[in-house]
Write a protein that holds these residues in place. Sequence first.
Motif, mmCIF file in Angstrom:
data_model
loop_
_atom_site.group_PDB
_atom_site.id
_atom_site.type_symbol
_atom_site.label_atom_id
_atom_site.label_comp_id
_atom_site.label_asym_id
_atom_site.label_seq_id
_atom_site.Cartn_x
_atom_site.Cartn_y
_atom_site.Cartn_z
ATOM 1 N N PHE A 163 -6.348 -33.231 -16.937
ATOM 2 C CA PHE A 163 -7.537 -34.006 -16.603
ATOM 3 C C PHE A 163 -8.651 -33.948 -17.648
ATOM 4 O O PHE A 163 -9.499 -34.836 -17.676
ATOM 5 C CB PHE A 163 -8.114 -33.529 -15.261
ATOM 6 N N LEU A 164 -8.679 -32.902 -18.469
ATOM 7 C CA LEU A 164 -9.820 -32.693 -19.350
ATOM 8 C C LEU A 164 -9.467 -32.945 -20.803
ATOM 9 O O LEU A 164 -8.317 -32.751 -21.219
ATOM 10 C CB LEU A 164 -10.336 -31.258 -19.206
ATOM 11 N N PRO A 165 -10.455 -33.359 -21.616
ATOM 12 C CA PRO A 165 -10.219 -33.435 -23.062
ATOM 13 C C PRO A 165 -9.938 -32.037 -23.600
ATOM 14 O O PRO A 165 -10.335 -31.029 -22.996
ATOM 15 C CB PRO A 165 -11.532 -33.999 -23.609
ATOM 16 N N GLU A 166 -9.279 -31.971 -24.732
ATOM 17 C CA GLU A 166 -8.786 -30.692 -25.256
ATOM 18 C C GLU A 166 -9.885 -29.649 -25.378
ATOM 19 O O GLU A 166 -9.697 -28.484 -25.034
ATOM 20 C CB GLU A 166 -8.127 -30.922 -26.618
ATOM 21 N N GLU A 167 -11.075 -30.064 -25.844
ATOM 22 C CA GLU A 167 -12.132 -29.083 -26.064
ATOM 23 C C GLU A 167 -12.702 -28.534 -24.754
ATOM 24 O O GLU A 167 -13.340 -27.489 -24.736
ATOM 25 C CB GLU A 167 -13.263 -29.701 -26.901
ATOM 26 N N ARG A 168 -12.457 -29.238 -23.638
ATOM 27 C CA ARG A 168 -12.963 -28.777 -22.350
ATOM 28 C C ARG A 168 -11.890 -28.086 -21.521
ATOM 29 O O ARG A 168 -12.185 -27.509 -20.472
ATOM 30 C CB ARG A 168 -13.510 -29.961 -21.551
ATOM 31 N N ALA A 169 -10.638 -28.158 -21.977
ATOM 32 C CA ALA A 169 -9.525 -27.643 -21.173
ATOM 33 C C ALA A 169 -9.359 -26.132 -21.290
ATOM 34 O O ALA A 169 -8.626 -25.530 -20.522
ATOM 35 C CB ALA A 169 -8.223 -28.334 -21.581
ATOM 36 N N LYS A 170 -10.042 -25.530 -22.251
ATOM 37 C CA LYS A 170 -9.906 -24.084 -22.437
ATOM 38 C C LYS A 170 -10.821 -23.343 -21.479
ATOM 39 O O LYS A 170 -11.992 -23.692 -21.334
ATOM 40 C CB LYS A 170 -10.225 -23.722 -23.886
ATOM 41 N N LYS A 171 -10.271 -22.342 -20.815
ATOM 42 C CA LYS A 171 -11.024 -21.538 -19.855
ATOM 43 C C LYS A 171 -10.810 -20.059 -20.163
ATOM 44 O O LYS A 171 -9.788 -19.666 -20.732
ATOM 45 C CB LYS A 171 -10.546 -21.812 -18.426
ATOM 46 N N ALA A 172 -11.771 -19.253 -19.763
ATOM 47 C CA ALA A 172 -11.529 -17.814 -19.786
ATOM 48 C C ALA A 172 -10.492 -17.510 -18.713
ATOM 49 O O ALA A 172 -10.524 -18.099 -17.628
ATOM 50 C CB ALA A 172 -12.823 -17.070 -19.500
ATOM 51 N N ILE A 173 -9.539 -16.640 -19.018
ATOM 52 C CA ILE A 173 -8.496 -16.329 -18.037
ATOM 53 C C ILE A 173 -8.339 -14.817 -17.888
ATOM 54 O O ILE A 173 -8.610 -14.046 -18.811
ATOM 55 C CB ILE A 173 -7.138 -16.966 -18.419
ATOM 56 N N PHE A 174 -7.937 -14.410 -16.696
ATOM 57 C CA PHE A 174 -7.607 -13.015 -16.448
ATOM 58 C C PHE A 174 -6.421 -12.998 -15.499
ATOM 59 O O PHE A 174 -6.496 -13.509 -14.381
ATOM 60 C CB PHE A 174 -8.783 -12.261 -15.834
ATOM 61 N N ILE A 175 -5.323 -12.412 -15.958
ATOM 62 C CA ILE A 175 -4.089 -12.410 -15.179
ATOM 63 C C ILE A 175 -3.951 -11.100 -14.418
ATOM 64 O O ILE A 175 -3.855 -10.024 -15.001
ATOM 65 C CB ILE A 175 -2.866 -12.650 -16.088
ATOM 66 N N SER A 176 -3.980 -11.212 -13.108
ATOM 67 C CA SER A 176 -3.817 -10.050 -12.234
ATOM 68 C C SER A 176 -3.647 -10.553 -10.812
ATOM 69 O O SER A 176 -4.084 -11.650 -10.477
ATOM 70 C CB SER A 176 -5.029 -9.125 -12.314
ATOM 71 N N TYR A 177 -3.029 -9.742 -9.970
ATOM 72 C CA TYR A 177 -2.951 -10.062 -8.548
ATOM 73 C C TYR A 177 -3.661 -8.998 -7.715
ATOM 74 O O TYR A 177 -3.669 -9.054 -6.492
ATOM 75 C CB TYR A 177 -1.490 -10.188 -8.089
ATOM 76 N N LYS A 178 -4.305 -8.046 -8.389
ATOM 77 C CA LYS A 178 -4.948 -6.936 -7.712
ATOM 78 C C LYS A 178 -6.442 -7.214 -7.563
ATOM 79 O O LYS A 178 -7.155 -7.408 -8.555
ATOM 80 C CB LYS A 178 -4.728 -5.641 -8.486
ATOM 81 N N PRO A 179 -6.953 -7.225 -6.325
ATOM 82 C CA PRO A 179 -8.359 -7.559 -6.084
ATOM 83 C C PRO A 179 -9.348 -6.708 -6.888
ATOM 84 O O PRO A 179 -10.280 -7.237 -7.491
ATOM 85 C CB PRO A 179 -8.516 -7.330 -4.577
ATOM 86 N N GLU A 181 -8.987 -5.081 -9.668
ATOM 87 C CA GLU A 181 -8.951 -5.394 -11.100
ATOM 88 C C GLU A 181 -9.731 -6.675 -11.392
ATOM 89 O O GLU A 181 -10.476 -6.749 -12.383
ATOM 90 C CB GLU A 181 -7.504 -5.550 -11.567
ATOM 91 N N MET A 182 -9.565 -7.682 -10.531
ATOM 92 C CA MET A 182 -10.271 -8.945 -10.751
ATOM 93 C C MET A 182 -11.772 -8.789 -10.539
ATOM 94 O O MET A 182 -12.579 -9.349 -11.299
ATOM 95 C CB MET A 182 -9.690 -10.025 -9.830
ATOM 96 N N ILE A 183 -12.179 -8.006 -9.536
ATOM 97 C CA ILE A 183 -13.604 -7.763 -9.311
ATOM 98 C C ILE A 183 -14.211 -7.024 -10.493
ATOM 99 O O ILE A 183 -15.308 -7.362 -10.974
ATOM 100 C CB ILE A 183 -13.804 -6.978 -7.999
ATOM 101 N N SER A 184 -13.503 -6.010 -10.995
ATOM 102 C CA SER A 184 -14.008 -5.246 -12.141
ATOM 103 C C SER A 184 -14.170 -6.147 -13.364
ATOM 104 O O SER A 184 -15.155 -6.044 -14.110
ATOM 105 C CB SER A 184 -13.063 -4.078 -12.465
#
Length: 338
Positions: A163-179, A181-184
């Motif tokens: 949906f987004l142009p290339e320059e807008r498609a990048k997001k900060a990401i964090f891969i985890s399934y542990k609550p 870890e994500m809160i920290s």
Amino acid sequence: QERVDVRVLPSREGIDACLGLGWKGSHIIAMQGPFSRELNRAMLTSLGITCMVTKESGHAGGFFEKLAGAADAGCQVIVVGRTVKESGKDLEEMKLWMKESWDRPQPDAQKAEGKNVTVTLAGIGTGGIGQMTWEAICSILESDAILGARRMVESGLAVCRHFLPEERAKKAIFISYKPQEMISWLESHEEIRRPVILFSGDVGFYSGANGMWEAVQAQEGNLCCRLIPGISSLSAMSALVGRPWEKAEIISLHGRTLSGAEDWSLRDGRDRFLLLDGSESLHLLCEKLLEAGQQRARVLVGERLGHKDEKVTDGAPAEMLKREIHRLSCAWVIPAYV
């Protein structure tokens, strides 16, 4: 002229126009409408019509009776819509509007330090863009960070690329399934103001969203939550097999074992829906059905629902006992009535 039949008003002008275009009388239906649903169906069926082209004439022109008759006859319909006066922005105006919208600071980004940051917990259905609600898609597009298990994050990034142009498609990401870890991670990244955490299926159906919700409620930081529901595998499988789910017993074998309280004789006549954890859980299900005398039950297994390689396999317990399936699978059991 041999493959098209025309239906016109029984006026000289209408008939002359058809004849002038080369139609023979055997392919001209000159009748005064409006017509009933039954008459529309009879005409379409008797002539073997597979596609009907009609203008959007409204109630007075019998438009809805035409649609209903065509549906009854299994006939495709092409509707010529009414002329609508269009308004809005041209291409260049839209480009400018989009640029200004993206460059404009978002409300969350203007919050004073110490105010709450809303973490969106979104169910993404079975993972394909087509199975996500528009609200879930918007939450992903408007986010500045995407969190969750790897498969969920990859689905979110696919939405951004779509949906987004290339320059807008990048997001900060964090891969985890542990609550925790994500809160920290969120607490250590104060610049993140619009995070979204993605979960498969629906956030209220055997979802990790519940654990995340409770963890956020328990923390003393500046995070709060909102939930966006998704399409559960139960709902998706119900639609695929054409069976209502409100009366089915729901059992999860995804990372779980049987409680021992299940009645595999299926004496109550209810369907069973099971979240599976790969081939081993399917084989356990089939063994239980065979032990309980349900040799003639139907076991339908849905694999990778909502994806391009989606597959539903139907068989008796003894047949399904020999099958190997994808880990992302579920089963629908229809009892054999003796």
